[in-house]
Design an enzyme around this catalytic site. Structure first.
Site, mmCIF file in Angstrom:
data_model
loop_
_atom_site.group_PDB
_atom_site.id
_atom_site.type_symbol
_atom_site.label_atom_id
_atom_site.label_comp_id
_atom_site.label_asym_id
_atom_site.label_seq_id
_atom_site.Cartn_x
_atom_site.Cartn_y
_atom_site.Cartn_z
ATOM 1 N N TYR A 28 22.027 58.438 20.362
ATOM 2 C CA TYR A 28 22.044 57.170 19.766
ATOM 3 C C TYR A 28 21.903 57.377 18.278
ATOM 4 O O TYR A 28 22.508 56.646 17.362
ATOM 5 C CB TYR A 28 21.306 55.945 20.455
ATOM 6 C CG TYR A 28 21.128 54.731 19.755
ATOM 7 C CD1 TYR A 28 21.914 53.823 19.404
ATOM 8 C CD2 TYR A 28 19.670 54.497 19.024
ATOM 9 C CE1 TYR A 28 21.959 52.778 18.905
ATOM 10 C CE2 TYR A 28 19.386 53.340 18.285
ATOM 11 C CZ TYR A 28 20.435 52.342 18.404
ATOM 12 O OH TYR A 28 20.399 51.196 17.647
ATOM 13 N N SER A 110 13.282 46.499 12.323
ATOM 14 C CA SER A 110 14.702 45.891 12.880
ATOM 15 C C SER A 110 14.507 44.612 13.638
ATOM 16 O O SER A 110 13.414 44.671 14.501
ATOM 17 C CB SER A 110 15.491 47.021 13.566
ATOM 18 O OG SER A 110 16.542 46.591 14.203
ATOM 19 N N GLN A 132 13.888 43.419 8.720
ATOM 20 C CA GLN A 132 15.448 43.342 8.717
ATOM 21 C C GLN A 132 16.027 42.230 9.565
ATOM 22 O O GLN A 132 15.717 42.268 10.946
ATOM 23 C CB GLN A 132 16.214 44.697 9.062
ATOM 24 C CG GLN A 132 17.310 44.774 8.925
ATOM 25 C CD GLN A 132 18.038 44.672 10.505
ATOM 26 O OE1 GLN A 132 17.574 45.133 11.649
ATOM 27 N NE2 GLN A 132 19.286 43.924 10.677
ATOM 28 N N TYR A 134 19.308 40.607 11.375
ATOM 29 C CA TYR A 134 20.653 40.210 11.659
ATOM 30 C C TYR A 134 21.050 38.894 11.822
ATOM 31 O O TYR A 134 20.135 38.229 12.506
ATOM 32 C CB TYR A 134 20.827 41.008 13.020
ATOM 33 C CG TYR A 134 21.071 42.441 12.612
ATOM 34 C CD1 TYR A 134 22.141 43.022 11.835
ATOM 35 C CD2 TYR A 134 20.534 43.205 13.631
ATOM 36 C CE1 TYR A 134 22.088 44.246 11.774
ATOM 37 C CE2 TYR A 134 20.643 44.789 13.706
ATOM 38 C CZ TYR A 134 21.686 45.184 12.807
ATOM 39 O OH TYR A 134 21.780 46.607 12.582
ATOM 40 N N THR A 160 20.998 42.265 6.734
ATOM 41 C CA THR A 160 22.055 43.302 6.951
ATOM 42 C C THR A 160 23.367 42.636 6.962
ATOM 43 O O THR A 160 23.418 41.748 7.780
ATOM 44 C CB THR A 160 21.900 44.063 8.142
ATOM 45 O OG1 THR A 160 20.443 44.848 7.824
ATOM 46 C CG2 THR A 160 22.878 45.178 8.393
ATOM 47 N N ARG A 169 30.506 53.803 18.796
ATOM 48 C CA ARG A 169 30.202 55.390 18.835
ATOM 49 C C ARG A 169 30.462 55.662 20.305
ATOM 50 O O ARG A 169 30.060 55.263 21.196
ATOM 51 C CB ARG A 169 28.734 55.413 18.474
ATOM 52 C CG ARG A 169 28.282 54.775 17.053
ATOM 53 C CD ARG A 169 26.932 55.128 16.735
ATOM 54 N NE ARG A 169 25.901 54.242 17.449
ATOM 55 C CZ ARG A 169 25.547 52.738 17.310
ATOM 56 N NH1 ARG A 169 26.184 52.406 16.270
ATOM 57 N NH2 ARG A 169 25.015 52.232 18.133
ATOM 58 N N LYS A 256 21.386 44.364 2.604
ATOM 59 C CA LYS A 256 21.859 45.614 2.938
ATOM 60 C C LYS A 256 23.102 45.785 3.486
ATOM 61 O O LYS A 256 23.566 45.039 4.314
ATOM 62 C CB LYS A 256 20.709 45.848 4.161
ATOM 63 C CG LYS A 256 20.777 47.341 4.734
ATOM 64 C CD LYS A 256 19.472 47.686 5.727
ATOM 65 C CE LYS A 256 19.842 49.169 6.329
ATOM 66 N NZ LYS A 256 20.650 49.053 7.172
ATOM 67 N N HIS A 280 25.460 51.940 6.795
ATOM 68 C CA HIS A 280 24.619 51.946 8.128
ATOM 69 C C HIS A 280 24.780 53.348 8.721
ATOM 70 O O HIS A 280 24.786 53.399 9.818
ATOM 71 C CB HIS A 280 25.774 50.752 8.986
ATOM 72 C CG HIS A 280 24.707 50.215 9.944
ATOM 73 N ND1 HIS A 280 24.386 48.719 9.717
ATOM 74 C CD2 HIS A 280 24.134 50.444 10.945
ATOM 75 C CE1 HIS A 280 23.503 48.417 10.458
ATOM 76 N NE2 HIS A 280 23.482 49.298 11.374
ATOM 77 N N ARG A 283 27.800 54.543 10.830
ATOM 78 C CA ARG A 283 27.587 53.805 12.178
ATOM 79 C C ARG A 283 28.923 52.848 12.312
ATOM 80 O O ARG A 283 28.987 52.231 13.272
ATOM 81 C CB ARG A 283 26.619 53.493 12.581
ATOM 82 C CG ARG A 283 25.410 54.919 12.509
ATOM 83 C CD ARG A 283 24.007 54.171 12.777
ATOM 84 N NE ARG A 283 23.591 53.785 14.090
ATOM 85 C CZ ARG A 283 23.315 54.384 15.113
ATOM 86 N NH1 ARG A 283 23.165 55.826 14.686
ATOM 87 N NH2 ARG A 283 22.752 54.009 15.878
HETATM 88 C C1 LIG Z 1 19.541 54.889 15.225
HETATM 89 C C2 LIG Z 1 19.883 53.949 14.128
HETATM 90 C C3 LIG Z 1 19.605 52.622 14.599
HETATM 91 C C4 LIG Z 1 19.973 51.589 13.281
HETATM 92 N N1 LIG Z 1 19.597 50.295 13.819
HETATM 93 C C5 LIG Z 1 19.656 49.496 12.500
HETATM 94 C C6 LIG Z 1 19.205 48.196 12.579
HETATM 95 O O1 LIG Z 1 18.771 47.532 13.623
HETATM 96 N N2 LIG Z 1 19.434 47.349 11.431
HETATM 97 C C7 LIG Z 1 19.955 47.628 10.329
HETATM 98 O O2 LIG Z 1 20.101 47.064 9.264
HETATM 99 N N3 LIG Z 1 20.410 49.089 10.306
HETATM 100 C C8 LIG Z 1 20.261 50.063 11.095
HETATM 101 N N4 LIG Z 1 20.486 51.224 10.989
HETATM 102 C C9 LIG Z 1 20.959 51.738 9.581
HETATM 103 C C10 LIG Z 1 19.799 52.136 8.991
HETATM 104 O O3 LIG Z 1 19.017 51.220 8.520
HETATM 105 C C11 LIG Z 1 20.215 53.180 7.803
HETATM 106 O O4 LIG Z 1 21.025 52.167 6.880
HETATM 107 C C12 LIG Z 1 20.782 54.463 8.162
HETATM 108 O O5 LIG Z 1 19.907 54.933 9.116
HETATM 109 C C13 LIG Z 1 20.562 55.467 6.798
HETATM 110 O O6 LIG Z 1 21.226 56.545 7.131
HETATM 111 P P1 LIG Z 1 20.325 57.675 7.509
HETATM 112 O O7 LIG Z 1 20.153 57.668 8.882
HETATM 113 O O8 LIG Z 1 21.295 58.953 7.307
HETATM 114 O O9 LIG Z 1 18.982 57.896 6.605
HETATM 115 C C14 LIG Z 1 20.426 52.065 12.118
HETATM 116 C C15 LIG Z 1 20.498 53.438 11.923
HETATM 117 C C16 LIG Z 1 20.360 54.377 12.949
HETATM 118 C C17 LIG Z 1 20.429 55.940 12.713
#
Ligand SMILES: Cc1cc2nc3c(=O)[nH]c(=O)nc-3n(C[C@H](O)[C@H](O)[C@H](O)COP(=O)(O)O)c2cc1C
Length: 390
Positions: A28, A110, A132, A134, A160, A169, A256, A280, A283
């Site tokens: 994940y 989050s 954060q 949503y 966000t 994914r 964001k 993100h 993702r």
């Molecule tokens: C496992 C995972 C869960 C995430 N969940 C959220 C989330 O709940 N809310 C959000 O705004 N971004 C989420 N993100 C995005 C992160 O806030 C961030 O933008 C991203 O991880 C940055 O990239 P990096 O992992 O390469 O540092 C998530 C990222 C990952 C890897």
């Protein structure tokens, strides 16, 4: 006490996390959407940016201290909001918040966390943290979340904007991702090889989305929770909602998920205090540019009018320095702290932060700067930057 002196880079933490975290939660974290091209580009594009090495410059008296939306930070790095963090390690959000507090950088919780807003506030002695948000269709729930954040001493809200709908994914679907994991044969076999994770998880009551369960109308058990979340992200989210949330929240607002200069201008018009250039973590839109390639365009468009931050692919202090040089006042780290957490809990997050700060401090010095606030594009080799510069 675990001796982490032989853990010398974020990649070391990733390898240990891969061994210790159940496969569905490791996957994940360590995956992007569809072909993962944007996920890979986030890291790869950083490596293309080269520094100008300077010599015979007095390197004493260095400081990485700075500010993000007026808040003092030990280095221009904050913990990014990540969903399900309490599944990388039991009580993961609490442990990461404690590590960030001790280190002197902001922690962002989050909406989709395992530990709730109240759990984190209580476990950190009501130390200020960020939340954060949503936007969900259930606006009453959003209003209550905002009120709960205020009551818990949250000092900045990250809204966000890049997840009204969900990118796909492959691994999450194939692994049947859920919190807690379902007792299928494949999961049980995997968990049998992760005794430390299981033991820690058995010691905590926090095993599902505690910001939501018991707070959203009609969400009391696991099956109502998963059907509620699946249909709650609001595809109609628009700039009018941003205005509504800004008013309802009334404090520092950070937007964001901005990747385009036109959206950055709208973010400025919305009156936000900062924006985060982000895809993100690769993702969502597979095929979107890396965050570091998008950053210079956005800084050129709005950097004089709003604090611009970035996240995506930051795995070292050198990456933080590159982002800072290209105009990001702050960076957020997602996987870099998740790997530390999955590997060694709170000590692993602390180790990740130490590694990044050490790399940042030394690399800054090699570039002939002693103060992070004195870093600008002139420390980079022209022509080596993806995106607008060079
Ligand atoms: C496992 C995972 C869960 C995430 N969940 C959220 C989330 O709940 N809310 C959000 O705004 N971004 C989420 N993100 C995005 C992160 O806030 C961030 O933008 C991203 O991880 C940055 O990239 P990096 O992992 O390469 O540092 C998530 C990222 C990952 C890897």
């Amino acid at each position: 006490m675990t001796d982490l002196s032989r853990i010398t880079c974020i990649e070391d933490l990733r390898r240990v996390a891969k061994r210790r975290v159940p496969r569905m939660f490791y996957d994940y974290a360590d995956s992007g959407s569809w072909t993962e091209s944007t996920y890979r580009a986030n890291e790869d594009d950083f490596q293309k940016i080269k520094f100008r090495q300077r010599v015979a410059v007095n390197m004493e008296g260095r400081s990485t201290r700075s500010t993000m939306v007026g808040q003092e930070v030990a280095m221009p790095v904050a913990i990014a909001p990540t969903g399900l963090t309490g599944m990388q390690h039991a009580d993961g959000e609490i442990l990461a918040a404690r590590a960030a507090k001790a280190f002197g950088i902001p922690f962002t919780l989050s909406t989709m966390s395992i530990c709730s807003i109240e759990d984190v506030a209580e476990a950190t002695g009501r130390h200020p943290f960020w939340f954060q948000l949503y936007v969900m269709k259930d606006r009453d729930f959003i209003e209550r979340l905002i009120d709960r954040a205020k009551a818990a001493n949250v000092t900045a809200l990250q809204l966000t904007l890049d997840l009204q709908i969900l990118g796909q994914r492959h691994k999450d679907i194939k692994n049947g991702l859920s919190a807690p994991p379902k007792p299928t044969l494949a999961n049980l076999l995997d968990l049998a090889t992760k005794p430390r994770w299981c033991w820690n998880m058995l010691q905590t009551p926090r095993r599902t989305f505690r910001n939501i369960a018991g707070h959203a109308k009609g969400v009391d058990d696991l099956s109502s929770l998963s059907s509620w979340t699946a249909q709650q992200f609001d595809p109609q989210l628009n700039w009018g909602d941003v205005e509504w949330i800004k008013k309802r929240w009334g404090g520092k607002l950070i937007l964001k998920g901005i990747l385009d200069a036109d959206d950055a201008r709208l973010a400025v018009d919305s009156g936000a205090d900062a924006l985060i250039v982000s895809n993100h973590g690769g993702r969502q839109l597979d095929g979107a540019p890396s965050s570091i390639a998008a950053l210079p365009h956005i800084v050129d468009a709005v950097g004089q009018r709003i604090e611009v931050w970035m996240d995506g692919g930051v795995r070292s202090g050198q990456d933080v320095l590159r982002a800072r040089a290209l105009g990001a006042r702050g960076t957020l780290i997602g996987r870099a702290f998740l790997y530390g957490l999955g590997a060694y809990g709170e000590a692993g997050v602390t180790r990740a932060l130490q590694i990044i700060r050490n790399e940042l401090d030394l690399s800054m010095a090699f570039c002939g700067r002693t103060q992070i606030d004195a870093v600008d594009r002139s420390i980079l080799l022209p022509g080596s930057c993806p995106g607008a510069v060079g």
